[in-house]
Design a protein around this motif. Structure first.
Motif, PDB file in Angstrom:
ATOM      1  N   ARG A 161       6.795  -2.314  34.287  1.00 50.28           N
ATOM      2  CA  ARG A 161       5.606  -3.149  34.125  1.00 50.28           C
ATOM      3  C   ARG A 161       4.668  -2.455  33.146  1.00 50.28           C
ATOM      4  NH1 ARG A 161       1.445  -1.160  38.324  1.00 50.28           N
ATOM      5  NH2 ARG A 161       0.187  -2.845  37.497  1.00 50.28           N
ATOM      6  N   VAL A 162       3.747  -3.198  32.602  1.00 50.83           N
ATOM      7  CA  VAL A 162       2.837  -2.656  31.598  1.00 50.83           C
ATOM      8  C   VAL A 162       1.398  -2.922  32.023  1.00 50.83           C
ATOM      9  CG1 VAL A 162       2.095  -2.790  29.193  1.00 50.83           C
ATOM     10  CG2 VAL A 162       4.487  -3.140  29.759  1.00 50.83           C
ATOM     11  N   PRO A 208       8.924  -0.007  40.266  1.00 54.01           N
ATOM     12  CA  PRO A 208       8.983  -0.145  38.810  1.00 54.01           C
ATOM     13  C   PRO A 208       8.216   0.997  38.162  1.00 54.01           C
ATOM     14  CG  PRO A 208       7.394  -1.689  39.707  1.00 54.01           C
ATOM     15  CD  PRO A 208       8.070  -1.027  40.882  1.00 54.01           C
ATOM     16  N   LEU A 209       8.603   1.336  36.954  1.00 56.26           N
ATOM     17  CA  LEU A 209       7.861   2.314  36.161  1.00 56.26           C
ATOM     18  C   LEU A 209       6.711   1.580  35.477  1.00 56.26           C
ATOM     19  CD1 LEU A 209       7.718   5.206  34.951  1.00 56.26           C
ATOM     20  CD2 LEU A 209       9.156   4.360  33.092  1.00 56.26           C
ATOM     21  N   THR A 210       5.501   2.147  35.591  1.00 56.39           N
ATOM     22  CA  THR A 210       4.341   1.527  34.948  1.00 56.39           C
ATOM     23  C   THR A 210       4.063   2.205  33.615  1.00 56.39           C
ATOM     24  OG1 THR A 210       3.368   0.972  37.088  1.00 56.39           O
ATOM     25  CG2 THR A 210       1.878   1.025  35.186  1.00 56.39           C
ATOM     26  N   ILE A 211       4.061   1.414  32.561  1.00 56.08           N
ATOM     27  CA  ILE A 211       3.745   1.917  31.232  1.00 56.08           C
ATOM     28  C   ILE A 211       2.263   1.664  30.985  1.00 56.08           C
ATOM     29  CG2 ILE A 211       4.288   1.745  28.769  1.00 56.08           C
ATOM     30  CD1 ILE A 211       6.727   2.481  30.414  1.00 56.08           C
ATOM     31  N   ALA A 214       2.406  -5.174  20.677  1.00 54.57           N
ATOM     32  CA  ALA A 214       3.838  -4.932  20.478  1.00 54.57           C
ATOM     33  C   ALA A 214       4.478  -4.435  21.766  1.00 54.57           C
ATOM     34  CB  ALA A 214       4.059  -3.922  19.352  1.00 54.57           C
ATOM     35  N   VAL A 215       3.789  -3.542  22.466  1.00 53.38           N
ATOM     36  CA  VAL A 215       4.338  -2.998  23.711  1.00 53.38           C
ATOM     37  C   VAL A 215       4.396  -4.085  24.789  1.00 53.38           C
ATOM     38  CG1 VAL A 215       3.899  -1.356  25.591  1.00 53.38           C
ATOM     39  CG2 VAL A 215       3.708  -0.608  23.200  1.00 53.38           C
ATOM     40  N   ASP A 227       6.923  -3.783  16.504  1.00 51.28           N
ATOM     41  CA  ASP A 227       7.856  -4.519  17.369  1.00 51.28           C
ATOM     42  C   ASP A 227       9.216  -3.823  17.443  1.00 51.28           C
ATOM     43  OD1 ASP A 227       6.210  -6.667  18.186  1.00 51.28           O
ATOM     44  OD2 ASP A 227       6.600  -7.764  16.342  1.00 51.28           O
ATOM     45  N   PHE A 228       9.680  -3.270  16.328  1.00 54.99           N
ATOM     46  CA  PHE A 228      11.003  -2.624  16.340  1.00 54.99           C
ATOM     47  C   PHE A 228      11.035  -1.470  17.339  1.00 54.99           C
ATOM     48  CE2 PHE A 228      11.192  -4.429  11.987  1.00 54.99           C
ATOM     49  CZ  PHE A 228      12.427  -5.061  12.050  1.00 54.99           C
ATOM     50  N   GLY A 229      10.097  -0.538  17.170  1.00 57.33           N
ATOM     51  CA  GLY A 229      10.089   0.650  18.022  1.00 57.33           C
ATOM     52  C   GLY A 229       9.804   0.304  19.469  1.00 57.33           C
ATOM     53  N   ALA A 230       8.869  -0.618  19.693  1.00 59.05           N
ATOM     54  CA  ALA A 230       8.490  -0.961  21.058  1.00 59.05           C
ATOM     55  C   ALA A 230       9.646  -1.633  21.792  1.00 59.05           C
ATOM     56  CB  ALA A 230       7.258  -1.873  21.049  1.00 59.05           C
TER      57      ALA A 230
END
Ligand code: PLP
Length: 458
Positions: free
Chosen positions: A178-179, A152-155, A166-167, A132-135
């Motif tokens: 967006r993911v 939007p940038l898609t992850i 987490a992401v 969670d921290f890094g994400a």
């Protein structure tokens, strides 16, 4: 940001304006571990993920050790520590706000029942794991890098469980992003599947009729598909991203500074390791002057690190499945950075660290025994580190030690509850996610099925 001359459509990965231009002055620049890519600014390195030569981004020069002050909040400690890496970058001014947004839950150092042993609880975030921290830090950086671009940038993330959750949690409702998460249908735990599907909004969960390797292959192909990038700018959020690695130094610094202020002693760590991102962050923090002593790597039955540090050649292999499944890694991606840090000197690297492997039977034994003797409950990953610390103590190791507790045991209830013979209370944040309705779109393990979901997003 102004457009840059020299940017061509040959850039396979989406990059912000001016990516790849080396700037003069006192900007911190990032280079590839494989030395065959142009230096990049922090923003460009974060946006790209992997360097264009296939290497991992590292700072051109490590910042000098600096004086760090105990007593600051976790977010303020993070800001102090990370500032040199952000120097001269477009994100520099936003760093305090990025840290405040990402580090809004604690990382608490608690004593264990055994003398001078501690646990650094890294599982108080939304998905109850240290990722969670890094994400969350990466999401804040990416959103600012993307600015108000027209699309939007898609992850894209392929996950076997923890990373994807987490992401998804970190990027949920973050502007400009967006993911799309892919996971192997039926091969993650029901609780994990629920966590992946419960967000909605800008998070799309795809359950793929295939294996984790199929998911990963689909993501890789998409990230390398220039035509697809033209229709929907894409990036990744895997653990090689500097935007996940660097912030993980912060909780080690915060805990070690507080511990030293209280006791005058350095804190030593055992870190449960898979891709080595978490342990590498501790090692980097130490090079920056954080009062950390030894850093020991605990692994599960995937022994590539333990074998290497015991003197064998580095021989990445296929991973084997274990109870500590977030550490089922046969080729730790950050090993390349660790070698870079020791300038390829294997003898020096082997001399600097100890790594030990813990098998499933021992993981079970430790979880059951620590609960029976002390009432302590550990997740299977944390249990590997507890075991390694017990062995070090048995061999006469002294000093103050902590294990990094990488996940809350409630995430792995199907392993832990039968061993301790009782239910584990689910943390509030995780419970909140589990109460929401969840939905994941089933797809075939085919590239067309994936691209349809990437391009067709309304
Ligand atoms: C990802 C993960 C690890 C391994 O961390 P690395 O940075 O890959 O070494 C350990 N424990 C848990 C719970 C994780 O999710």
């Amino acid at each position: 940001m102004p457009a840059c001359a020299g940017m061509t459509s040959k850039n396979r990965h989406w990059m912000p304006a001016c990516a790849g231009m080396t700037s003069k002055g006192k900007h911190m620049q990032f280079i590839s571990t494989r030395n065959n890519a142009p230096a990049a600014s922090l923003s460009a390195a974060i946006a790209a993920g992997l360097a264009p030569d296939g290497g991992l981004y590292v700072p051109e020069k490590l910042p000098a050790p600096r004086e760090l002050h105990a007593g600051a909040s976790l977010a303020a400690t993070a800001t102090q520590l990370l500032q040199p890496f952000f120097a001269g970058d477009a994100l520099e001014g936003g760093l305090p706000a990025i840290c405040a947004a990402a580090f809004d839950f604690p990382a608490s150092l608690e004593p264990l029942a055994t003398p001078r042993d501690h646990v650094l609880e890294l599982f108080h975030g939304p998905t109850a794991a240290f990722k969670d921290f890094g994400a969350r830090f990466l999401a804040q950086c990416m959103s600012r890098i993307r600015g108000n671009a027209d699309k939007p940038l898609t992850i894209l993330v392929a996950t076997s469980g923890d990373t994807g959750a987490a992401v998804a949690a970190a990027f949920h409702r973050v502007p400009n992003l967006r993911v799309v998460v892919l996971y192997p249908d039926g091969r993650v735990s029901p609780r994990q599947a629920h966590q992946l599907g419960c967000f909605g909004d800008n998070v799309t969960a795809l359950r793929v009729a295939g294996s984790f390797d199929d998911c990963q292959a689909l993501v890789k192909r998409a990230l390398n598909d220039a035509e697809l990038h033209g229709q929907a700018p894409l990036s990744s959020a895997n653990s090689i991203s500097l935007g996940r690695l660097l912030p993980q130094m912060s909780y080690y610094a915060h805990a070690a500074l507080a511990h030293q202020a209280r006791t005058g002693d350095k804190l030593n760590f055992v870190v449960p390791s898979g891709n080595l991102g978490n342990a590498l962050a501790a090692i980097l923090a130490r090079t920056l002057g954080v009062p950390l002593g030894e850093i020991v790597l605990a692994t599960n039955a995937n022994k590539v690190l333990a074998d290497y540090f015991a003197g064998s050649d580095y021989t990445p292999s296929a991973s084997v499945a274990t109870l500590a499944n977030a550490m089922d890694v046969g080729a730790p991606s950050n090993f390349e950075r660790l070698r870079w840090l020791y300038q390829g000197d294997d003898a020096a690297l082997r001399g600097a660290f100890v790594s030990r492997s813990v098998d499933d039977a021992t993981i079970r034994e430790v979880i059951a025994r620590r609960f029976a003797q002390h009432g302590e409950i550990f997740c299977p990953h944390t249990a590997t580190a507890v075991k390694v610390l017990e062995d070090l103590r048995a061999q006469g190791k002294d000093g103050d030690w902590a294990v990094a507790a990488t996940a809350h045991p409630a995430k792995f209830e199907s392993v832990v509850e039968p061993l301790i013979g009782r239910r584990i209370e689910v943390p509030l944040a995780l419970n909140e996610l589990l109460q929401r309705p969840a939905f994941a779109e089933p797809i075939a393990a085919s590239y067309d099925a994936l691209t349809w979901h990437i391009v067709d997003f309304g």
